[in-house]
Design an enzyme around this catalytic site. Structure first.
Site, PDB file in Angstrom:
ATOM      1  N   ASP A  17       0.851  -1.192   0.000  1.00 34.20           N
ATOM      2  CA  ASP A  17       0.000   0.000   0.000  1.00 34.20           C
ATOM      3  C   ASP A  17       0.882   1.236   0.000  1.00 34.20           C
ATOM      4  O   ASP A  17       2.044   1.185   0.414  1.00 34.20           O
ATOM      5  CB  ASP A  17      -0.928   0.017   1.220  1.00 34.20           C
ATOM      6  CG  ASP A  17      -1.882   1.216   1.170  1.00 34.20           C
ATOM      7  OD1 ASP A  17      -2.480   1.456   0.103  1.00 34.20           O
ATOM      8  OD2 ASP A  17      -2.002   1.940   2.170  1.00 34.20           O
ATOM      9  N   SER A  18       0.301   2.349  -0.424  1.00 31.94           N
ATOM     10  CA  SER A  18       1.026   3.616  -0.372  1.00 31.94           C
ATOM     11  C   SER A  18       1.393   3.967   1.068  1.00 31.94           C
ATOM     12  O   SER A  18       2.362   4.678   1.289  1.00 31.94           O
ATOM     13  CB  SER A  18       0.148   4.721  -0.965  1.00 31.94           C
ATOM     14  OG  SER A  18      -1.094   4.749  -0.293  1.00 31.94           O
ATOM     15  N   TYR A  49      -0.778   8.607  -2.487  1.00 34.41           N
ATOM     16  CA  TYR A  49      -0.711   8.429  -3.933  1.00 34.41           C
ATOM     17  C   TYR A  49      -1.957   9.023  -4.625  1.00 34.41           C
ATOM     18  O   TYR A  49      -1.954   9.206  -5.839  1.00 34.41           O
ATOM     19  CB  TYR A  49      -0.695   6.931  -4.284  1.00 34.41           C
ATOM     20  CG  TYR A  49       0.633   6.210  -4.114  1.00 34.41           C
ATOM     21  CD1 TYR A  49       1.712   6.761  -3.428  1.00 34.41           C
ATOM     22  CD2 TYR A  49       0.785   4.937  -4.668  1.00 34.41           C
ATOM     23  CE1 TYR A  49       2.902   6.057  -3.288  1.00 34.41           C
ATOM     24  CE2 TYR A  49       1.980   4.244  -4.542  1.00 34.41           C
ATOM     25  CZ  TYR A  49       3.034   4.796  -3.848  1.00 34.41           C
ATOM     26  OH  TYR A  49       4.202   4.094  -3.724  1.00 34.41           O
ATOM     27  N   GLY A  50      -3.008   9.247  -3.828  1.00 28.69           N
ATOM     28  CA  GLY A  50      -4.346   9.555  -4.361  1.00 28.69           C
ATOM     29  C   GLY A  50      -4.423  10.699  -5.353  1.00 28.69           C
ATOM     30  O   GLY A  50      -5.284  10.699  -6.221  1.00 28.69           O
ATOM     31  N   CYS A  80      -3.896  -1.149  -2.352  1.00 24.90           N
ATOM     32  CA  CYS A  80      -4.175   0.276  -2.528  1.00 24.90           C
ATOM     33  C   CYS A  80      -5.062   0.433  -3.767  1.00 24.90           C
ATOM     34  O   CYS A  80      -4.719  -0.064  -4.849  1.00 24.90           O
ATOM     35  CB  CYS A  80      -2.842   1.005  -2.735  1.00 24.90           C
ATOM     36  SG  CYS A  80      -2.982   2.734  -3.138  1.00 24.90           S
ATOM     37  N   ASN A  81      -6.185   1.106  -3.607  1.00 22.64           N
ATOM     38  CA  ASN A  81      -7.094   1.294  -4.755  1.00 22.64           C
ATOM     39  C   ASN A  81      -6.455   2.132  -5.841  1.00 22.64           C
ATOM     40  O   ASN A  81      -6.627   1.859  -7.030  1.00 22.64           O
ATOM     41  CB  ASN A  81      -8.379   1.972  -4.283  1.00 22.64           C
ATOM     42  CG  ASN A  81      -9.252   1.028  -3.511  1.00 22.64           C
ATOM     43  OD1 ASN A  81     -10.090   0.352  -4.081  1.00 22.64           O
ATOM     44  ND2 ASN A  81      -9.052   0.947  -2.210  1.00 22.64           N
ATOM     45  N   THR A  82      -5.724   3.176  -5.431  1.00 23.86           N
ATOM     46  CA  THR A  82      -5.117   4.063  -6.429  1.00 23.86           C
ATOM     47  C   THR A  82      -4.091   3.276  -7.251  1.00 23.86           C
ATOM     48  O   THR A  82      -4.049   3.388  -8.477  1.00 23.86           O
ATOM     49  CB  THR A  82      -4.467   5.273  -5.720  1.00 23.86           C
ATOM     50  OG1 THR A  82      -5.426   5.845  -4.834  1.00 23.86           O
ATOM     51  CG2 THR A  82      -4.013   6.309  -6.714  1.00 23.86           C
ATOM     52  N   GLU A 166      -5.307  10.002   8.434  1.00 22.74           N
ATOM     53  CA  GLU A 166      -3.857  10.001   8.714  1.00 22.74           C
ATOM     54  C   GLU A 166      -3.516  10.934   9.878  1.00 22.74           C
ATOM     55  O   GLU A 166      -2.564  10.715  10.596  1.00 22.74           O
ATOM     56  CB  GLU A 166      -3.083  10.426   7.467  1.00 22.74           C
ATOM     57  CG  GLU A 166      -3.250   9.452   6.313  1.00 22.74           C
ATOM     58  CD  GLU A 166      -2.025   8.593   6.049  1.00 22.74           C
ATOM     59  OE1 GLU A 166      -0.927   9.005   6.405  1.00 22.74           O
ATOM     60  OE2 GLU A 166      -2.208   7.502   5.477  1.00 22.74           O
ATOM     61  N   CYS A 200     -11.563   3.040  -1.037  1.00 24.35           N
ATOM     62  CA  CYS A 200     -10.263   3.531  -0.569  1.00 24.35           C
ATOM     63  C   CYS A 200      -9.967   2.848   0.756  1.00 24.35           C
ATOM     64  O   CYS A 200     -10.864   2.689   1.602  1.00 24.35           O
ATOM     65  CB  CYS A 200     -10.307   5.044  -0.376  1.00 24.35           C
ATOM     66  SG  CYS A 200      -8.817   5.687   0.423  1.00 24.35           S
ATOM     67  N   THR A 201      -8.716   2.460   0.900  1.00 25.82           N
ATOM     68  CA  THR A 201      -8.305   1.686   2.078  1.00 25.82           C
ATOM     69  C   THR A 201      -8.566   2.393   3.407  1.00 25.82           C
ATOM     70  O   THR A 201      -8.750   1.748   4.426  1.00 25.82           O
ATOM     71  CB  THR A 201      -6.797   1.431   1.977  1.00 25.82           C
ATOM     72  OG1 THR A 201      -6.152   2.685   1.704  1.00 25.82           O
ATOM     73  CG2 THR A 201      -6.481   0.453   0.879  1.00 25.82           C
ATOM     74  N   HIS A 202      -8.558   3.732   3.404  1.00 25.33           N
ATOM     75  CA  HIS A 202      -8.694   4.473   4.668  1.00 25.33           C
ATOM     76  C   HIS A 202     -10.137   4.615   5.140  1.00 25.33           C
ATOM     77  O   HIS A 202     -10.372   4.902   6.303  1.00 25.33           O
ATOM     78  CB  HIS A 202      -8.131   5.888   4.505  1.00 25.33           C
ATOM     79  CG  HIS A 202      -6.647   5.954   4.484  1.00 25.33           C
ATOM     80  ND1 HIS A 202      -5.887   5.274   3.576  1.00 25.33           N
ATOM     81  CD2 HIS A 202      -5.775   6.633   5.284  1.00 25.33           C
ATOM     82  CE1 HIS A 202      -4.605   5.544   3.787  1.00 25.33           C
ATOM     83  NE2 HIS A 202      -4.509   6.361   4.820  1.00 25.33           N
TER      84      HIS A 202
END
Ligand code: DGL
Length: 281
Positions: A17-18, A49-50, A80-82, A166, A200-202
């Site tokens: 992942d980023s 990365y988004g 990571c989706n991006t 974050e 998105c992972t977050h």
């Protein structure tokens, strides 16, 4: 059947992942396949990365995947989706076939998420929430259209949700404003939406607030469990890959950032203590 890792030699599933967000995917993988060994790589020094360009996301992701290959991982999940939206196809089609060992595999998170959609929606109207990069790629739209072309998809970019998580503001009062802002945009665009994909992972870390502001009949799809089930299914269909992986139930972490910071946030994401190693890409 995998090999036992009793001689200390692990052949892990690489998870990239980023940054921290992929830990929500790792959790889902470990719930579905707790016996496997995992090696997580977070490119925290270069995250997020988004909002990066296609070329940059591809190059960073390629470096990370080959680093995980060098660590002995024959299978890498782009958590990571991006990265899945912008780099997966090029890595699968361009880099893997010409690499030292073309039998290694890289899988993403978008396809496993999308596969669940047709059986869940009743109205046939879906909302996708993701980073600006993922939304601009229209990967969700295209993948959903391949699964069921009749489904209407509205995609909304939520550029401020990753920074909220974050910066550990996901539970704070400031988060309410930005959660409502993007959800209002989504429902304003299509009031018939009955299923929302958190692409998105977050975003699972904002679940409580998202749930609070979405009408009760709308289903929310988080990715961790779906990706875990999908990997279990993949390994049943690919015994040659399953047989390469060791069964020690361990998890190691690598980060391109400060390890103390990583370990603190990794604990927030997974609920378990993490001890990472610093690497350069
Ligand atoms: N992991 C990214 C994703 O799922 C979110 C964080 C970032 O923008 O790097 O799209």
């Amino acid at each position: 059947m995998g090999v036992a890792a009793c001689d200390g030699h692990t052949v892990s599933v690489g998870v990239f992942d980023s940054g921290y967000g992929g830990l929500t995917i790792l959790k889902g993988l470990r719930e579905a396949l707790p016996e496997l060994d995992y090696l997580y790589l977070g490119d925290n020094a270069r995250a997020p990365y988004g909002s990066r360009s296609f070329d940059v996301v591809y190059e960073f992701t390629r470096q990370a995947v080959f680093r995980l290959f060098d660590e002995g991982c024959p299978l890498v999940i782009l958590a990571c989706n991006t990265a899945s939206a912008k780099a997966l196809r090029s890595i699968q089609q361009k880099d893997l076939p010409t690499s030292q060992d073309p039998s290694r595999r890289v899988l993403g998170v978008i396809r496993p998420t999308v596969e669940a959609v047709p059986s869940i929606t009743r109205s046939g109207h879906i909302g996708v929430l993701a980073t600006p990069g993922t939304i601009a790629s229209h990967s969700y739209h295209m993948e959903i259209a391949k699964t069921d072309p009749g489904i209407e998809v509205v995609e909304v970019a939520c550029p401020l949700w990753v920074p909220l998580v974050e910066n550990r503001e996901a539970d704070g009062p400031g988060a309410d404003y930005f959660v409502r802002k993007y959800l209002d945009q989504l429902l304003g665009a299509d009031p018939e939406i009955d299923t929302v994909v958190l692409g998105c992972t977050h975003y699972p870390l904002l679940y409580a607030k998202i749930r609070e502001y979405l009408p009760g009949h709308i289903r929310i799809l988080s990715q961790g469990g779906l990706v875990g089930e999908s990997l279990a299914c993949y390994l049943r269909r690919h015994p040659e890959m399953a047989g390469r992986l060791s069964h020690g139930g361990t998890c190691r972490y690598m980060t391109t950032e400060n390890t103390e910071k990583f370990d603190t946030l990794a604990t927030l994401f997974t609920g378990c203590p993490a001890h990472s190693t610093h690497i350069e890409l």
